[in-house]
Design a protein around this motif. Sequence first.
Motif, PDB file in Angstrom:
ATOM      1  N   GLY A  38      55.773  37.323  68.517  1.00 42.32           N
ATOM      2  CA  GLY A  38      55.055  37.406  67.244  1.00 42.32           C
ATOM      3  C   GLY A  38      53.570  37.590  67.439  1.00 42.32           C
ATOM      4  N   LEU A  39      53.019  36.905  68.432  1.00 38.41           N
ATOM      5  CA  LEU A  39      51.608  37.061  68.773  1.00 38.41           C
ATOM      6  C   LEU A  39      51.282  38.510  69.136  1.00 38.41           C
ATOM      7  CD1 LEU A  39      49.796  34.688  71.295  1.00 38.41           C
ATOM      8  CD2 LEU A  39      49.720  37.138  71.627  1.00 38.41           C
ATOM      9  N   LEU A  40      52.098  39.091  69.998  1.00 32.01           N
ATOM     10  CA  LEU A  40      51.835  40.447  70.484  1.00 32.01           C
ATOM     11  C   LEU A  40      52.094  41.498  69.403  1.00 32.01           C
ATOM     12  CD1 LEU A  40      53.482  39.984  73.974  1.00 32.01           C
ATOM     13  CD2 LEU A  40      51.032  40.192  73.521  1.00 32.01           C
ATOM     14  N   SER A  90      58.502  35.319  55.174  1.00 35.17           N
ATOM     15  CA  SER A  90      59.072  36.059  56.296  1.00 35.17           C
ATOM     16  C   SER A  90      57.976  36.386  57.287  1.00 35.17           C
ATOM     17  CB  SER A  90      59.744  37.352  55.832  1.00 35.17           C
ATOM     18  OG  SER A  90      58.774  38.319  55.436  1.00 35.17           O
ATOM     19  N   PHE A  91      58.384  36.714  58.504  1.00 31.79           N
ATOM     20  CA  PHE A  91      57.421  37.107  59.523  1.00 31.79           C
ATOM     21  C   PHE A  91      56.646  38.342  59.081  1.00 31.79           C
ATOM     22  CE2 PHE A  91      56.070  39.686  63.077  1.00 31.79           C
ATOM     23  CZ  PHE A  91      55.414  38.772  63.888  1.00 31.79           C
ATOM     24  N   ALA A  92      57.353  39.350  58.594  1.00 34.37           N
ATOM     25  CA  ALA A  92      56.700  40.607  58.218  1.00 34.37           C
ATOM     26  C   ALA A  92      55.678  40.383  57.112  1.00 34.37           C
ATOM     27  CB  ALA A  92      57.743  41.633  57.779  1.00 34.37           C
ATOM     28  N   GLU A  93      56.014  39.569  56.116  1.00 28.07           N
ATOM     29  CA  GLU A  93      55.066  39.298  55.033  1.00 28.07           C
ATOM     30  C   GLU A  93      53.832  38.583  55.566  1.00 28.07           C
ATOM     31  OE1 GLU A  93      57.045  37.102  52.023  1.00 28.07           O
ATOM     32  OE2 GLU A  93      58.336  38.741  51.389  1.00 28.07           O
ATOM     33  N   ALA A 103      54.016  32.320  62.628  1.00 27.81           N
ATOM     34  CA  ALA A 103      55.195  32.777  61.882  1.00 27.81           C
ATOM     35  C   ALA A 103      56.377  33.016  62.801  1.00 27.81           C
ATOM     36  CB  ALA A 103      54.848  34.050  61.106  1.00 27.81           C
ATOM     37  N   GLY A 104      56.112  33.490  64.018  1.00 27.79           N
ATOM     38  CA  GLY A 104      57.200  33.672  64.978  1.00 27.79           C
ATOM     39  C   GLY A 104      57.830  32.362  65.368  1.00 27.79           C
ATOM     40  N   ALA A 105      57.012  31.312  65.503  1.00 24.42           N
ATOM     41  CA  ALA A 105      57.565  29.987  65.805  1.00 24.42           C
ATOM     42  C   ALA A 105      58.355  29.435  64.630  1.00 24.42           C
ATOM     43  CB  ALA A 105      56.424  29.030  66.170  1.00 24.42           C
ATOM     44  N   VAL A 106      57.903  29.719  63.417  1.00 24.24           N
ATOM     45  CA  VAL A 106      58.599  29.235  62.218  1.00 24.24           C
ATOM     46  C   VAL A 106      59.945  29.936  62.043  1.00 24.24           C
ATOM     47  CG1 VAL A 106      58.534  29.179  59.690  1.00 24.24           C
ATOM     48  CG2 VAL A 106      56.505  28.550  61.011  1.00 24.24           C
ATOM     49  N   HIS A 107      59.965  31.258  62.173  1.00 22.01           N
ATOM     50  CA  HIS A 107      61.140  32.047  61.806  1.00 22.01           C
ATOM     51  C   HIS A 107      62.002  32.463  62.995  1.00 22.01           C
ATOM     52  CE1 HIS A 107      59.682  32.337  57.691  1.00 22.01           C
ATOM     53  NE2 HIS A 107      58.508  32.742  58.138  1.00 22.01           N
ATOM     54  N   GLY A 108      61.480  32.378  64.210  1.00 20.90           N
ATOM     55  CA  GLY A 108      62.242  32.764  65.390  1.00 20.90           C
ATOM     56  C   GLY A 108      62.105  34.239  65.723  1.00 20.90           C
ATOM     57  N   ASP A 162      64.290  36.614  66.244  1.00 22.23           N
ATOM     58  CA  ASP A 162      65.131  37.589  65.546  1.00 22.23           C
ATOM     59  C   ASP A 162      64.589  37.972  64.181  1.00 22.23           C
ATOM     60  OD1 ASP A 162      66.854  37.674  67.665  1.00 22.23           O
ATOM     61  OD2 ASP A 162      68.347  36.328  66.799  1.00 22.23           O
ATOM     62  N   ALA A 163      63.619  37.195  63.672  1.00 27.35           N
ATOM     63  CA  ALA A 163      63.033  37.506  62.367  1.00 27.35           C
ATOM     64  C   ALA A 163      61.959  38.582  62.453  1.00 27.35           C
ATOM     65  CB  ALA A 163      62.450  36.241  61.746  1.00 27.35           C
ATOM     66  N   ILE A 164      61.505  38.902  63.656  1.00 26.78           N
ATOM     67  CA  ILE A 164      60.511  39.960  63.815  1.00 26.78           C
ATOM     68  C   ILE A 164      61.202  41.304  63.616  1.00 26.78           C
ATOM     69  CG2 ILE A 164      58.804  40.998  65.363  1.00 26.78           C
ATOM     70  CD1 ILE A 164      58.713  38.317  66.847  1.00 26.78           C
ATOM     71  N   PRO A 165      60.708  42.169  62.754  1.00 22.45           N
ATOM     72  CA  PRO A 165      61.387  43.445  62.499  1.00 22.45           C
ATOM     73  C   PRO A 165      61.660  44.210  63.795  1.00 22.45           C
ATOM     74  CG  PRO A 165      59.660  43.117  60.884  1.00 22.45           C
ATOM     75  CD  PRO A 165      59.508  42.002  61.882  1.00 22.45           C
ATOM     76  N   THR A 166      62.897  44.664  63.944  1.00 24.07           N
ATOM     77  CA  THR A 166      63.280  45.351  65.184  1.00 24.07           C
ATOM     78  C   THR A 166      62.484  46.635  65.382  1.00 24.07           C
ATOM     79  OG1 THR A 166      65.098  46.432  63.991  1.00 24.07           O
ATOM     80  CG2 THR A 166      65.607  44.389  65.174  1.00 24.07           C
TER      81      THR A 166
END
Length: 376
Positions: free
Chosen positions: A15-17, A253-256, A279-284, A286-290
């Motif tokens: 998520g950071l990257l 969501s991560f994207a939002e 957000a990546g830590a919150v949602h995991g 797999d929640a980052i858009p592929t």
Amino acid sequence: MSLTRADRVRGALYGLLVGDALGVPYDFKPPHQLPPLDEIDMTPPAGFARSHARVPPGTWSDDGAHALALLDSLLTCGRLELDDFAQRLIGWYRSGRYAVGGDVFDVGIQTSAAIERLERGVPPHQAGGAHELENGNGSFMRVAPLALWHTGSDEQLVADAHAQSLPTHRHPRSQVACAFLCLVLREVLDGAADPDAALSSVKAKLERCYATQPAHTQELKIICNAAHRSAPTGTGYVVDTFWSALHVARRTSFAEAVRAAVALGHDTDTTACVAGAIAGAVHGCDAIPTGWVSVLRGREVTDSLAASLCTPRSRSWPTGERVSSSLSGSLSRQNACGSRRAQVVGRGPKSPSGTPHSAVLSRVRTSHRVGRWAEH
């Protein structure tokens, strides 16, 4: 779906990257010049005047490179070693280590000045700027991997968050901001429902850590000032970056979250980088858009580091007495990566009294030689 700690750790790192890379094309822009929220993407809409126009989509900036340098140092040494970390920062600055394709296209003025001091032989614990007007977000943007890697006590994590800031940003405000973010991430990794749920707990922990440290206590009060919390603007001032990232991380969501970080404008890559970690830590992961993950460049570096990060390993920690001493002024550690010793100073000099925080923010915005604000 229940998330494992490994899901959250990987989510924070990628998520950071991803957040950093998403923010790169929009960097420096005020919010009114940005596309609508749903059009913010790795490749901006046609006709948008991209920042860093020669940089391919999916490329992280100095934020991601420094975070990876810190993570690699931690994984290699088994503990925070400032001499080793400083050499990796120099390697990034001079030869593009940890930069995608070796291309260093974004350098903050405070960080570049500090790295040049490191090159001249200034010890890492003395190299960072220590003036109140040098509280850019350059050490804050990279600190998240420390929280992902760390298994010591909260006090030890706070001490290491302070210490990793020293090579580029020595002022206690930057150090406290780094510690605050690390403890928020730890709470989320441990299952806090969201960053807001962690704030009061983390503030109380920091107040206990700083019970005998009036300078750090004062900086914590400055960071928690309601004026900063209520009006985040996405600038490069470390306090504004902290609250801007937390503000958008509330999204569902991560994207939002990362799109909202970019939409604040100004230091878009750093705000989205920090927000992406939270957000990546919150949602995991797999929640980052592929689609975003698939265009992220440099995966040959990140995938191996992520695998190592999620592999259990032994880590050495200083004794409780030495950790406590780091919060009161100094901590001496044996370098696990070589024969040198690093003398770590827990804080910079006391902030000048009476300086309006608007003046701090104004100075942080000063332009510099590569066209970036002086936030880093």
